[in-house]
Each structure stands twice: as C-alpha cells, then as structure tokens.
Design an enzyme around this catalytic site. Structure first.
Site, PDB file in Angstrom:
ATOM      1  N   LYS A 179      37.647  54.365  85.299  1.00  0.00           N
ATOM      2  CA  LYS A 179      38.411  55.608  85.473  1.00  0.00           C
ATOM      3  C   LYS A 179      39.866  55.207  85.654  1.00  0.00           C
ATOM      4  O   LYS A 179      40.292  54.820  86.741  1.00  0.00           O
ATOM      5  CB  LYS A 179      37.870  56.324  86.711  1.00  0.00           C
ATOM      6  CG  LYS A 179      38.091  57.805  86.864  1.00  0.00           C
ATOM      7  CD  LYS A 179      39.362  58.385  86.358  1.00  0.00           C
ATOM      8  CE  LYS A 179      40.181  58.907  87.507  1.00  0.00           C
ATOM      9  NZ  LYS A 179      41.598  59.064  87.152  1.00  0.00           N
ATOM     10  N   PRO A 180      40.650  55.249  84.551  1.00  0.00           N
ATOM     11  CA  PRO A 180      42.069  54.890  84.690  1.00  0.00           C
ATOM     12  C   PRO A 180      42.855  56.007  85.382  1.00  0.00           C
ATOM     13  O   PRO A 180      42.388  57.151  85.447  1.00  0.00           O
ATOM     14  CB  PRO A 180      42.533  54.725  83.235  1.00  0.00           C
ATOM     15  CG  PRO A 180      41.559  55.471  82.401  1.00  0.00           C
ATOM     16  CD  PRO A 180      40.287  55.644  83.182  1.00  0.00           C
ATOM     17  N   THR A 236      43.384  57.066  99.595  1.00  0.00           N
ATOM     18  CA  THR A 236      42.328  57.338  98.608  1.00  0.00           C
ATOM     19  C   THR A 236      41.136  56.414  98.858  1.00  0.00           C
ATOM     20  O   THR A 236      39.979  56.843  98.781  1.00  0.00           O
ATOM     21  CB  THR A 236      42.839  57.124  97.163  1.00  0.00           C
ATOM     22  OG1 THR A 236      44.146  57.660  97.039  1.00  0.00           O
ATOM     23  CG2 THR A 236      41.922  57.764  96.148  1.00  0.00           C
ATOM     24  N   GLU A 254      40.954  47.503  96.905  1.00  0.00           N
ATOM     25  CA  GLU A 254      42.254  46.807  96.888  1.00  0.00           C
ATOM     26  C   GLU A 254      43.304  47.883  97.129  1.00  0.00           C
ATOM     27  O   GLU A 254      43.533  48.728  96.266  1.00  0.00           O
ATOM     28  CB  GLU A 254      42.503  46.158  95.518  1.00  0.00           C
ATOM     29  CG  GLU A 254      41.530  45.067  95.137  1.00  0.00           C
ATOM     30  CD  GLU A 254      41.829  43.738  95.821  1.00  0.00           C
ATOM     31  OE1 GLU A 254      42.761  43.658  96.643  1.00  0.00           O
ATOM     32  OE2 GLU A 254      41.102  42.776  95.525  1.00  0.00           O
ATOM     33  N   CYS A 288      51.691  46.226  94.576  1.00  0.00           N
ATOM     34  CA  CYS A 288      51.066  46.166  95.905  1.00  0.00           C
ATOM     35  C   CYS A 288      51.498  44.922  96.661  1.00  0.00           C
ATOM     36  O   CYS A 288      51.486  44.905  97.881  1.00  0.00           O
ATOM     37  CB  CYS A 288      49.555  46.215  95.779  1.00  0.00           C
ATOM     38  SG  CYS A 288      48.920  44.928  94.712  1.00  0.00           S
ATOM     39  N   GLU A 387      54.410  51.836 103.132  1.00  0.00           N
ATOM     40  CA  GLU A 387      54.570  51.301 101.773  1.00  0.00           C
ATOM     41  C   GLU A 387      55.430  52.268 100.964  1.00  0.00           C
ATOM     42  O   GLU A 387      55.087  53.440 100.825  1.00  0.00           O
ATOM     43  CB  GLU A 387      53.192  51.168 101.104  1.00  0.00           C
ATOM     44  CG  GLU A 387      53.275  50.591  99.707  1.00  0.00           C
ATOM     45  CD  GLU A 387      51.917  50.485  99.014  1.00  0.00           C
ATOM     46  OE1 GLU A 387      51.147  51.468  99.032  1.00  0.00           O
ATOM     47  OE2 GLU A 387      51.618  49.414  98.461  1.00  0.00           O
TER      48      GLU A 387
HETATM   49  P1  NAD Z   1      45.857  56.444  93.811  1.00  0.00           P
HETATM   50  O1  NAD Z   1      45.041  56.148  95.015  1.00  0.00           O
HETATM   51  O2  NAD Z   1      46.611  57.715  93.774  1.00  0.00           O
HETATM   52  O3  NAD Z   1      44.963  56.439  92.489  1.00  0.00           O
HETATM   53  C1  NAD Z   1      44.200  55.324  92.077  1.00  0.00           C
HETATM   54  C2  NAD Z   1      43.062  55.789  91.189  1.00  0.00           C
HETATM   55  O4  NAD Z   1      42.154  56.583  91.957  1.00  0.00           O
HETATM   56  C3  NAD Z   1      43.482  56.663  90.024  1.00  0.00           C
HETATM   57  O5  NAD Z   1      42.664  56.354  88.910  1.00  0.00           O
HETATM   58  C4  NAD Z   1      43.186  58.059  90.532  1.00  0.00           C
HETATM   59  O6  NAD Z   1      42.959  58.974  89.487  1.00  0.00           O
HETATM   60  C5  NAD Z   1      41.924  57.836  91.329  1.00  0.00           C
HETATM   61  N1  NAD Z   1      41.660  58.799  92.409  1.00  0.00           N
HETATM   62  C6  NAD Z   1      42.550  59.548  93.094  1.00  0.00           C
HETATM   63  N2  NAD Z   1      41.925  60.298  94.009  1.00  0.00           N
HETATM   64  C7  NAD Z   1      40.602  60.019  93.916  1.00  0.00           C
HETATM   65  C8  NAD Z   1      39.442  60.468  94.612  1.00  0.00           C
HETATM   66  N3  NAD Z   1      39.527  61.363  95.595  1.00  0.00           N
HETATM   67  N4  NAD Z   1      38.236  59.969  94.258  1.00  0.00           N
HETATM   68  C9  NAD Z   1      38.144  59.041  93.276  1.00  0.00           C
HETATM   69  N5  NAD Z   1      39.201  58.585  92.583  1.00  0.00           N
HETATM   70  C10 NAD Z   1      40.427  59.068  92.899  1.00  0.00           C
HETATM   71  O7  NAD Z   1      46.823  55.182  93.646  1.00  0.00           O
HETATM   72  P2  NAD Z   1      47.994  54.996  92.577  1.00  0.00           P
HETATM   73  O8  NAD Z   1      49.138  55.871  92.991  1.00  0.00           O
HETATM   74  O9  NAD Z   1      47.465  55.089  91.197  1.00  0.00           O
HETATM   75  O10 NAD Z   1      48.363  53.458  92.815  1.00  0.00           O
HETATM   76  C11 NAD Z   1      49.306  53.023  93.739  1.00  0.00           C
HETATM   77  C12 NAD Z   1      48.635  52.413  94.963  1.00  0.00           C
HETATM   78  O11 NAD Z   1      47.740  51.373  94.538  1.00  0.00           O
HETATM   79  C13 NAD Z   1      49.581  51.745  95.927  1.00  0.00           C
HETATM   80  O12 NAD Z   1      49.222  52.084  97.244  1.00  0.00           O
HETATM   81  C14 NAD Z   1      49.356  50.259  95.689  1.00  0.00           C
HETATM   82  O13 NAD Z   1      49.681  49.420  96.778  1.00  0.00           O
HETATM   83  C15 NAD Z   1      47.916  50.224  95.360  1.00  0.00           C
HETATM   84  N6  NAD Z   1      47.586  48.996  94.619  1.00  0.00           N
HETATM   85  C16 NAD Z   1      46.877  48.007  95.235  1.00  0.00           C
HETATM   86  C17 NAD Z   1      46.589  46.821  94.563  1.00  0.00           C
HETATM   87  C18 NAD Z   1      45.802  45.738  95.218  1.00  0.00           C
HETATM   88  O14 NAD Z   1      45.279  44.903  94.494  1.00  0.00           O
HETATM   89  N7  NAD Z   1      45.676  45.695  96.525  1.00  0.00           N
HETATM   90  C19 NAD Z   1      47.008  46.649  93.247  1.00  0.00           C
HETATM   91  C20 NAD Z   1      47.746  47.671  92.642  1.00  0.00           C
HETATM   92  C21 NAD Z   1      48.011  48.846  93.345  1.00  0.00           C
END
Ligand code: NAD
Length: 484
Positions: A179-180, A236, A254, A288, A387
């Site tokens: 799920k991108p 999330t 992650e 991240c 963050e």
């Molecule tokens: P996000 O949590 O908004 O979304 C991530 C994914 O989850 C998306 O595909 C989104 O559609 C899906 N999603 C959103 N709500 C959901 C729900 N209720 N149930 C299931 N799926 C859901 O995050 P983002 O804004 O896309 O990414 C940025 C965040 O990701 C930052 O906090 C960053 O630090 C973190 N991140 C962490 C790592 C790591 O390896 N630790 C790597 C990259 C990014």
C-alpha cells in the site's frame, strides 16, 4: 519526459491491472511544478477484500511458498536486473512524484535493485536447528513464511522502502500486498509487471492504491492478513498497532525520528558542518534519519554555526530533474505549510533564526522552501522536541560528555544519530549510550542494506534490512519425530 507519467494508473492485483469497483480516481501531483502528474484508481474496502482474497489464495495453494528457496532467489535476481534495466524511467517518475533530485532517485532505484539481490542470495541460506531434546526422538525447527503480509509505505523514499519490505518478504515465500502513500503511488505500481516478468507467480505480489485511512485501515483490519510491516508517522504506527491487536497480527514499525549530531571540540569543524548539511537537508530534510538536532561543544559553537549556515546557503536548489540540483521542492503545499508553521513557532518560542529560508532565492512555481538554521532554542521548544520532516536544523550547545548524552536522549524518538570526535574512546562511549537503533561515528551514513535498521522508543518496533529482516517474514516451527 516519460510517456508513462501522463496516464491513468490502476492498482495491480492477481498479475494484472485492477481498476476497482467504485470508478473513483485521485490525482498525483508533481511538486516541482504544482500540476497534476497522473491519476490513480482509488480503491474501496470491498476492493481491498478482493486483493486480500487473491493474496491469501496464492499463499494457500503454495504457488510461491512451496517452490524451492533457490527458485525464489533466482526469480528475485531476475527482478533486480529488470529494475536496473528500467532504472532511468523509474528514477524519473520517482523524481516527478516526490520532487527529490534525480541523482538521488537514480541511486535509490539502484539500491533497491541491490536490495533484491541481497535477499535473493539470502533465500536459500535460512535454516532451522536440530535440538537435543530429552525425549527419545529427533527435534528440529523450520523457518516458514508468515502468510499474507501487508506492506505499508510512506512518500519520502517510495520505491526504496517498498524494496526493503518486498524483497525479504518474497524471499521467504510470503504473499504480499503493498500500500504505497497516496502522494507517491506510481513507482510501486511499476514493480507489478516487473515482478511478473521475473517469474513471481500472479497473486503473490499485489499493489493497492487509495487513502490510508480507508484502504490502509481495511487492509490492517482484514483477518486474513497475517503480518503488517509499516513505515510512516509514529501516530499512524500507534493506530495500526491498536488495530492489529484484535487478531494478534504480527507488526513491525519504522516510525519517526529526531536524530542528533553530536560534535566535540577536537574535530575539523568545517568538514563536520558540511556533512551536517548533507545529513539534515538531503531529500529536503524529509528523511526519518535526518540529523536535524545538532549538539555542539560550546567552545566551537560559533565557528560551527557560521560554517553550517555558509554550507547550507551554497545548496543548489531547483528543478529536481536537473542532475546538479541538491534539493528540490517539498512533497506538497500542505507539507510546506506545516514546516513554515514550525519555523514561526521556533521564532515565537525564542530560538534565533540565523538562516532564514526567506533569504534564499527559489523557483516561483512548485513547493520550494530554503534551508533554515535555528540556534539557542529553549530545550523544551517544539522545534527541538518534534519531528519537523523538512529542511530545518536546531543547534544546541553542551559542556560535558554527560550533558551531550542527556540532551541527545531527551526525545521520545531513537532512530539514529552521529557523533564526531577524534577521541575514539569518547566517540564510542557516546555511540553506546545514545538510545537509538543506529549510531554513526565520524560519519553520517546510517543505513546499509547488510545491517539491521530500526528504532528504539517511539521510532519503531523490529529491525528491517540485514539478515534480521528475515525474522520479520518467517515463523519458527518446531517439529518432533518420535523414534521409540
Ligand atoms: P503516514 O503515516 O502519513 O503514511 C504512511 C503510510 O500509511 C501511507 O501509505 C498512508 O497511506 C498509510 N496510512 C495512513 N493512515 C493509515 C491508517 N490509519 N491505516 C493504515 N495505513 C495508513 O506517513 P508519511 O507522511 O507517508 O511518512 C512520513 C513519516 O514516515 C515520518 O514520520 C518519517 O519519519 C517516517 N519514516 C520512517 C522511516 C523509518 O524507517 N523509520 C522511513 C521513512 C519515513
């Protein structure tokens, strides 16, 4: 410009394009120009159920789980080669949907191919043990696939993070549903036909598209999903962990970070300032692992800050398709507004904005934001605790090693960090005492395909990459054979 970008994209289920039942679409924007790049099908809960049924059927009949590990590895090697063959197209689409510099996008696509090779090689090297139990008999363990795994991916490294999850999951024989993020769904969709051409059976690799709160949650709640591997925001991740509790699903997370760079007095100050710029502003700080929180020894603070601002000012910001550009736009208008609000807050809370992004020349269209540097923030300021996920660093000072460690650990996060010191004993003491999943000594490099990566505290649960990731996608089964 790639022809493919201008079209409509469907999801990928059961080895073919899937348009869903609702007839709905959503727009994907090109952040460098602020215009629509493509339209993608917006699935609904019913469609998610269909995709999970397909993945579940593919797992149950053993079309992938029961082929030899060597054969699975060979298919993944072919997939790596197909990714390399498509690297230019993939990199261009990645740049256009995220806004990241094309040179970075290309490196990430090639690293994704390396990741498939790493786990292709690992596929037939995972084995169990024989155990000398007390009862007369032969006791041994097997490492078996978990089943249907949901792989939920964020927008900052869409293709690379997809590879981090898909490669070990497929190597171990699972069926996957990716799920991108809705801002950046396109490159994961291209993996569908590439996996098919490489010999991954239909139904084993699927990609579903649509809003996280609707499509993502439906996936997380489906009782036929055995495991969820999620990368994204901590809030999330917390929600997903709660939803997964109902069925005792396996979950790895992650999540966010607020990683420190700790700079002692004996270093080459200018060199460390230059590396800080790379680590804090690469990908526009939407990383991240961004080292956005600098802790510097007070005796060199002034020299360091001047050097940091000078290097940050020299960043080449502009059209991310230009191979010389180091920083493109941020991913969306909303995300830029969120970061601008953080900057206003920082000023209101009394931190000094020594590099104001408004003083940087930027292209007019697109969601650009220049780099910001704050010094002397109050220890409890929002810009120090939360963050930001954008091109903003804060610089705090310390006097002693203990104070540096205390400040480094004064966060709910624990993903990564760097320490710079010529005194190796000191550097290692600090590296060991900072509570984070990775630490780099005299380096800003924190992610290696071959090493485990993940967070302490609110930065996550479980370890991706390295051989550790194989644990996320296998169950241990014990078999006892009575010999009496
Ligand atoms: P996000 O949590 O908004 O979304 C991530 C994914 O989850 C998306 O595909 C989104 O559609 C899906 N999603 C959103 N709500 C959901 C729900 N209720 N149930 C299931 N799926 C859901 O995050 P983002 O804004 O896309 O990414 C940025 C965040 O990701 C930052 O906090 C960053 O630090 C973190 N991140 C962490 C790592 C790591 O390896 N630790 C790597 C990259 C990014």
């Amino acid at each position: 410009m790639g022809m493919q970008a201008e079209r409509r994209w469907s999801a990928w289920v059961n080895g073919s394009e899937y348009a869903g039942t609702g007839g709905r679409l959503f727009d994907v924007e090109e952040p460098a120009v602020g215009r629509t790049l493509a339209q993608v099908v917006k699935l609904n809960e019913e469609d998610v159920g269909y995709a999970v049924g397909v993945a579940s059927g593919a797992f149950e009949d053993g079309r992938w789980a029961n082929v030899s590990a060597t054969a699975r590895g060979k298919a993944l090697l072919k997939l790596a080669q197909r990714i390399r063959d498509s690297a230019r197209n993939l990199a261009e689409l990645e740049t256009r949907q995220v806004g990241k510099p094309i040179s970075d996008a290309y490196d990430e696509v090639m690293t994704a191919a390396d990741c498939f090779e790493f786990y292709a090689g690992a596929a037939n090297k995972v084995h169990g043990h024989t155990i000398p139990v007390s009862a007369p008999g032969l006791d041994y363990t097997l490492r078996v696939p978990v089943g249907v795994v949901a792989l939920i991916v964020p927008w900052n490294f869409p293709f690379l993070i997809t590879a981090w999850k898909v490669a070990p999951a497929l190597a171990m024989g699972n069926s996957v549903i990716v799920k991108p993020a809705s801002l950046t769904p396109i490159t994961a969709l291209i993996l569908g036909p590439l996996a098919q051409a490489a010999g991954v059976p239909d139904g084993v690799f699927n990609v579903i598209t649509g809003p996280g709160r609707e499509v993502g949650e439906a996936l997380v709640k489906d009782p036929r999903v055995d495991k969820i591997a999620f990368t994204g925001e901590t809030s999330t991740g917390s929600r997903i962990l709660q939803l997964a509790a109902a069925d005792i699903k396996r979950v790895s997370l992650e999540l966010g970070g607020k990683s420190p760079t700790i700079v002692f007095a004996d270093v080459d100050v200018d060199r460390v300032a230059q590396l800080t710029v790379q680590s804090a502003y690469a990908n526009g700080g939407q990383d991240c692992c961004a080292r956005s929180r600098v802790l510097v020894h007070e005796s060199i603070a002034e020299e360091y800050q001047e050097s940091l601002v000078e290097h940050a000012r020299r960043l080449k910001i502009g059209d991310p398709l230009d191979p010389d550009v180091q920083m493109g736009p941020l991913v969306s208008a909303a995300h830029r507004q969120r970061i601008q609000a953080f900057i206003r807050d920082g000023v209101a809370e009394g931190a000094q904005l020594v590099l104001d992004p408004q003083t940087i020349d930027l292209p007019e269209a697109g969601h650009y934001l220049g780099p910001a540097v704050f010094v002397k923030p109050p220890d409890d300021a929002r810009i120090v605790r939360e963050e930001i996920f954008g091109p903003v660093t804060t610089v705090q000072t310390f006097r002693t090693e203990d104070e540096a460690i205390r400040l480094a650990n004064a966060t709910d996060y624990g993903l990564s960090g760097s320490v710079f010191s010529r005194d190796l004993g000191q550097a290692l003491r600090v590296a060991h005492r900072v509570r984070s999943g990775t630490m780099s000594v005299n380096s800003i490099k924190s992610v290696h395909l071959e090493s485990p990566f993940g967070g302490f505290k609110k930065s996550g649960l479980g370890r991706e990459l390295g051989v550790e990731a194989l644990d996320l996608y296998t169950e241990v089964k014990n078999v006892f054979v009575g010999l009496d």
